[in-house]
Write an enzyme that holds these catalytic residues in place. Structure first.
Site, PDB file in Angstrom:
ATOM      1  N   LYS A 166       2.737   4.399  -2.418  1.00  0.00           N
ATOM      2  CA  LYS A 166       2.255   4.739  -1.070  1.00  0.00           C
ATOM      3  C   LYS A 166       2.411   3.565  -0.110  1.00  0.00           C
ATOM      4  O   LYS A 166       2.589   3.770   1.098  1.00  0.00           O
ATOM      5  CB  LYS A 166       0.809   5.238  -1.119  1.00  0.00           C
ATOM      6  CG  LYS A 166      -0.210   4.228  -1.659  1.00  0.00           C
ATOM      7  CD  LYS A 166      -0.894   3.435  -0.580  1.00  0.00           C
ATOM      8  CE  LYS A 166      -1.828   2.395  -1.161  1.00  0.00           C
ATOM      9  NZ  LYS A 166      -2.584   1.668  -0.117  1.00  0.00           N
TER      10      LYS A 166
ATOM     11  N   THR B 273      -2.896   5.402   4.389  1.00  0.00           N
ATOM     12  CA  THR B 273      -2.105   4.175   4.515  1.00  0.00           C
ATOM     13  C   THR B 273      -0.901   4.346   5.413  1.00  0.00           C
ATOM     14  O   THR B 273      -0.474   3.386   6.071  1.00  0.00           O
ATOM     15  CB  THR B 273      -1.649   3.708   3.108  1.00  0.00           C
ATOM     16  OG1 THR B 273      -2.770   3.711   2.235  1.00  0.00           O
ATOM     17  CG2 THR B 273      -1.057   2.322   3.160  1.00  0.00           C
TER      18      THR B 273
END
Length: 328
Positions: free
Chosen positions: A188, A245
């Protein structure tokens, strides 16, 4: 109430120490810097989380042995690329039954190893847990509502660590899939850099949505190749962490990518970057492992090309859009 040791007094380690203290545990926080130890013990503040006041039940120390022999559970929060060296230092002092909770997110650059693989290589008998999910340290320290995945091959151990850390604002969910949270937590960050580059280049909301959706497919393929479960990617450690994120300027990885997109290349941004951006190292390490496993990760590969091979962003974009048509 338990004795919780936290190894690493950066922003995330400190936020987890605050959470463990608010969950009514005794907490000892190991820091490398003597000044950090002094400041925490004397003022209950730290420069890593300047707006937070630390509970006085947190004791900071430079004595790692003291923490490890005392603790019922240890949270290892050293940055991913330092996990091997820090755990090597920890290993002689860990009690056999003491679980180690891996809280960093990344893949080792030199070897392509997951953090759990590093620990198993150094000390195979260590009871392992992974903590991952959508969490900014500043918000956790403030007491903002947060949910995380706590995973261990042992359901009993995962449940125990959940009980250690649960507060009225910090909600853990248990899992027995150790691998997928590690994979998602690492990838991620790379996808967040890609998202930032897309926005920095002003490619639009459509592009970002497509990129992150296909990024989830990359997470899934890589997790399954390493023995994880596809369905775990749809949980907090996967889609939840990615949503946070890859869409927020609070994210170092997204902000770094945005700067790269605005500048048009990575070289100038890398020269001036002073903060740890885990996705930079992970872009290389994840591709090292993916090539060994023959797993196709075109977005991660594109980020690696921009960061490490000075490939122009417009060329990478053109190549991605020219890939052969396929089923979703």
């Amino acid at each position: 109430m338990a004795n919780i040791g936290v190894i690493g007094a950066g922003a995330w380690g400190t936020a987890l120490a605050v959470t463990a203290a608010k969950a009514k545990n005794n907490v000892r926080l190991w820091a490398l810097e003597p000044e950090t130890v002094r400041t925490i013990n004397e003022t209950h503040h730290t420069s890593f989380l300047p707006t937070a006041t630390l509970p006085d039940t947190i004791k900071a120390t430079n004595d790692m042995k003291e923490v490890l022999l005392w603790a019922d559970c240890v949270l290892l929060v050293a940055p991913a690329q330092f996990t091997r060296s820090v755990f090597t230092e920890m290993a002689p002092f860990l009690k056999t039954v003491t679980p180690v909770v891996l809280c960093a997110k990344g893949i080792e650059l030199s070897t392509g190893c997951l953090l759990s693989e590093i620990v198993n290589e150094i000390r195979p008998q260590t009871p392992l847990v992974v903590l991952s999910g959508p969490n900014f340290a500043t918000e956790v320290a403030k007491g903002c509502p947060t949910a995380v995945t706590i995973a261990s091959p042992s359901q009993m151990l995962a449940d125990r660590v959940c009980r250690y850390l649960k507060t009225d604002y910090f909600r853990p969910y248990s899992s027995t899939d150790l691998i997928t949270p590690e994979v998602c937590g690492a990838i991620k960050n790379v996808l967040a850099i890609a998202s930032g580059i897309s926005d920095g280049c002003r490619l639009g909301d459509n592009a970002r949505a497509a990129l992150l959706t296909r990024g989830l497919a990359e997470m899934s393929r890589f997790a399954v190749a390493l023995g994880g479960k596809k369905e775990s990617v749809l949980g907090l450690c996967g889609i939840g962490d990615l949503m946070l994120t890859a869409n927020s300027r609070q994210s170092r990885n997204y902000s770094f990518g945005f700067a790269v997109g605005e500048a048009g290349d990575a070289e100038s941004v890398l020269k001036t970057c002073t903060k740890t951006v885990e996705g930079v190292a992970t872009a290389s390490s994840v591709m090292k492992r993916a090539r060994q496993l023959q797993v196709d990760l075109p977005i991660c590969e594109s980020v690696e090309a921009v960061l490490y091979h000075k490939k122009p962003i417009h060329e990478v974009l053109k190549e991605m859009l020219a890939r052969p048509l396929r089923k979703e």
